[in-house]
Design a protein around this motif. Structure first.
Motif, PDB file in Angstrom:
ATOM      1  N   UNK A   1       0.818  -1.209   0.000  1.00  0.00           N
ATOM      2  CA  UNK A   1       0.000   0.000   0.000  1.00  0.00           C
ATOM      3  C   UNK A   1       0.854   1.263   0.000  1.00  0.00           C
ATOM      4  N   UNK A   2       1.807   1.345   0.913  1.00  0.00           N
ATOM      5  CA  UNK A   2       2.589   2.574   1.040  1.00  0.00           C
ATOM      6  C   UNK A   2       3.571   2.736  -0.124  1.00  0.00           C
ATOM      7  N   UNK A   3       3.976   1.640  -0.730  1.00  0.00           N
ATOM      8  CA  UNK A   3       4.779   1.735  -1.949  1.00  0.00           C
ATOM      9  C   UNK A   3       3.950   2.341  -3.075  1.00  0.00           C
ATOM     10  N   UNK A   4       2.696   1.926  -3.143  1.00  0.00           N
ATOM     11  CA  UNK A   4       1.777   2.468  -4.151  1.00  0.00           C
ATOM     12  C   UNK A   4       1.553   3.963  -3.930  1.00  0.00           C
ATOM     13  N   UNK A   5       1.365   4.366  -2.676  1.00  0.00           N
ATOM     14  CA  UNK A   5       1.136   5.782  -2.376  1.00  0.00           C
ATOM     15  C   UNK A   5       2.360   6.615  -2.734  1.00  0.00           C
TER      16      UNK A   5
ATOM     17  N   UNK B   1      -9.459  11.227  15.197  1.00  0.00           N
ATOM     18  CA  UNK B   1      -8.518  11.506  14.114  1.00  0.00           C
ATOM     19  C   UNK B   1      -7.097  11.167  14.537  1.00  0.00           C
ATOM     20  N   UNK B   2      -6.759  11.490  15.773  1.00  0.00           N
ATOM     21  CA  UNK B   2      -5.425  11.189  16.286  1.00  0.00           C
ATOM     22  C   UNK B   2      -5.183   9.680  16.314  1.00  0.00           C
ATOM     23  N   UNK B   3      -6.210   8.932  16.699  1.00  0.00           N
ATOM     24  CA  UNK B   3      -6.096   7.468  16.728  1.00  0.00           C
ATOM     25  C   UNK B   3      -5.807   6.927  15.329  1.00  0.00           C
ATOM     26  N   UNK B   4      -6.555   7.427  14.347  1.00  0.00           N
ATOM     27  CA  UNK B   4      -6.368   6.962  12.965  1.00  0.00           C
ATOM     28  C   UNK B   4      -4.979   7.337  12.448  1.00  0.00           C
ATOM     29  N   UNK B   5      -4.545   8.561  12.728  1.00  0.00           N
ATOM     30  CA  UNK B   5      -3.241   9.009  12.247  1.00  0.00           C
ATOM     31  C   UNK B   5      -2.109   8.184  12.856  1.00  0.00           C
ATOM     32  N   UNK B   6      -2.200   7.912  14.157  1.00  0.00           N
ATOM     33  CA  UNK B   6      -1.154   7.129  14.821  1.00  0.00           C
ATOM     34  C   UNK B   6      -1.106   5.716  14.255  1.00  0.00           C
ATOM     35  N   UNK B   7      -2.274   5.107  14.078  1.00  0.00           N
ATOM     36  CA  UNK B   7      -2.309   3.749  13.543  1.00  0.00           C
ATOM     37  C   UNK B   7      -1.825   3.713  12.096  1.00  0.00           C
ATOM     38  N   UNK B   8      -2.114   4.775  11.338  1.00  0.00           N
ATOM     39  CA  UNK B   8      -1.640   4.836   9.953  1.00  0.00           C
ATOM     40  C   UNK B   8      -0.123   4.965   9.909  1.00  0.00           C
ATOM     41  N   UNK B   9       0.428   5.804  10.798  1.00  0.00           N
ATOM     42  CA  UNK B   9       1.882   5.961  10.856  1.00  0.00           C
ATOM     43  C   UNK B   9       2.564   4.661  11.275  1.00  0.00           C
TER      44      UNK B   9
ATOM     45  N   UNK C   1       1.554   1.938  10.334  1.00  0.00           N
ATOM     46  CA  UNK C   1       1.267   1.054   9.205  1.00  0.00           C
ATOM     47  C   UNK C   1       0.370  -0.118   9.597  1.00  0.00           C
ATOM     48  N   UNK C   2      -0.582   0.189  10.478  1.00  0.00           N
ATOM     49  CA  UNK C   2      -1.612  -0.790  10.815  1.00  0.00           C
ATOM     50  C   UNK C   2      -2.528  -0.928   9.598  1.00  0.00           C
ATOM     51  N   UNK C   3      -3.016  -2.121   9.280  1.00  0.00           N
ATOM     52  CA  UNK C   3      -3.914  -2.284   8.127  1.00  0.00           C
ATOM     53  C   UNK C   3      -5.050  -1.270   8.137  1.00  0.00           C
TER      54      UNK C   3
END
Length: 284
Positions: free
Chosen positions: A196-200, A254-262, A264-266
């Motif tokens: 995913x992050x390679x694609x981004x 929003x903070x929860x989503x951003x932290x999990x995205x950083x 690299x949680x699915x």
């Protein structure tokens, strides 16, 4: 023409004509459905068009030596590839709903509106929509909620609602493409067989220059226009504060989503965590 023999059948690679027949059929059928039924086309005719084009594609496959069983397995594999994106799409619906109830989206809009200036309105619109779309991974949601509000504010300020609509779409689609929560971004990565992050990162080579060019153009247009009414958003902010909960605490989902995205949680897990947190904040 290269041919190979599998299970006693000759499998012929599709020609360009073979590949174009289902596509052209789909375009013609969809155009006919929309022409005949107008806005009601989505209530059934377009689905029939899709099924008919699928049958045409199956006939082309049979002509080239594929069995119905093989094509059935291929269809299942194709749907399986898209299942991740489908689950993400469902999760985004829950995310948007709970964030609206908790006041997270309203807070983002509230903060953004306070920094609006007629000369920089289009640029601000692009940035605000991009940030929100990046946060929730849904361009359509941003366009249908925040975008509509920004167009209304544009009319109140005396700036062009048409150009504002373009700015909304520009920011929303950029944020959507760059968001690890976007179902289309996840689907594209899955279909391409890449991370995913390679694609981004790969999309950034075209998406970032595009949004920068858009910002320059919108900024140039904004600086040359003269607003027809004075800027007064006090009433707009007051109404928002009376209807929604706004404040720093509403940014916890929003903070929860951003932290999990950083981390690299699915994407599905990140979105569901954000939705559950938003629901909890709405109840509290």
């Amino acid at each position: 023409m290269n041919e190979e023999k599998e299970a006693g059948r000759k499998i012929t690679p599709p020609t360009l004509t073979d590949a174009l027949i289902p596509i052209i059929s789909l375009i013609v059928l969809l155009a006919g459905a929309i022409y005949l039924y107008g806005d009601d086309a989505t209530s059934g005719p377009t689905q029939v068009a899709l099924m008919l084009s699928t049958m045409i594609a199956a006939l082309v496959g049979l002509k080239n030596g594929h069995s119905l069983e093989d094509m059935g397995h291929a269809a299942v594999e194709g749907v399986s590839t898209a299942m991740g994106a489908i689950f993400i799409l469902l999760a985004v619906g829950a995310l948007v709903g709970t964030w609206m109830m908790s006041g997270a989206i309203a807070t983002l809009v509230h903060w953004g509106v306070q920094f609006l200036n007629p000369n920089w309105y289009y640029v601000a619109t692009v940035i605000i929509c991009a940030i929100l779309a990046l946060s929730i991974g849904s361009s359509w949601t941003v366009v249908g909620t925040l975008g509509v509000g920004l167009i209304g504010i544009a009319e109140a300020l005396g700036v062009s609602p048409e150009i504002t609509a373009g700015a909304v779409i520009s920011g929303a689609y950029f944020g959507d493409k760059m968001s690890p929560l976007s179902e289309t971004t996840n689907l594209a990565a899955a279909v391409a067989g890449t991370k995913l992050y390679t694609h981004i990162r790969g999309m950034m080579w075209t998406a970032v220059p595009s949004i920068l060019i858009s910002l320059v153009i919108f900024g140039f247009i904004g600086l040359r226009q003269v607003p027809q009414v004075p800027l007064d958003l006090t009433e707009v902010l007051r109404i928002m504060e009376s209807v929604y909960n706004t404040g720093l605490l509403t940014m916890i989902p929003l903070l929860v989503v951003l932290i999990m995205s950083l981390k690299k949680v699915p994407a599905y897990s990140s979105i569901m965590a954000g939705a559950l947190t938003g629901g909890l904040m709405a109840v509290i």
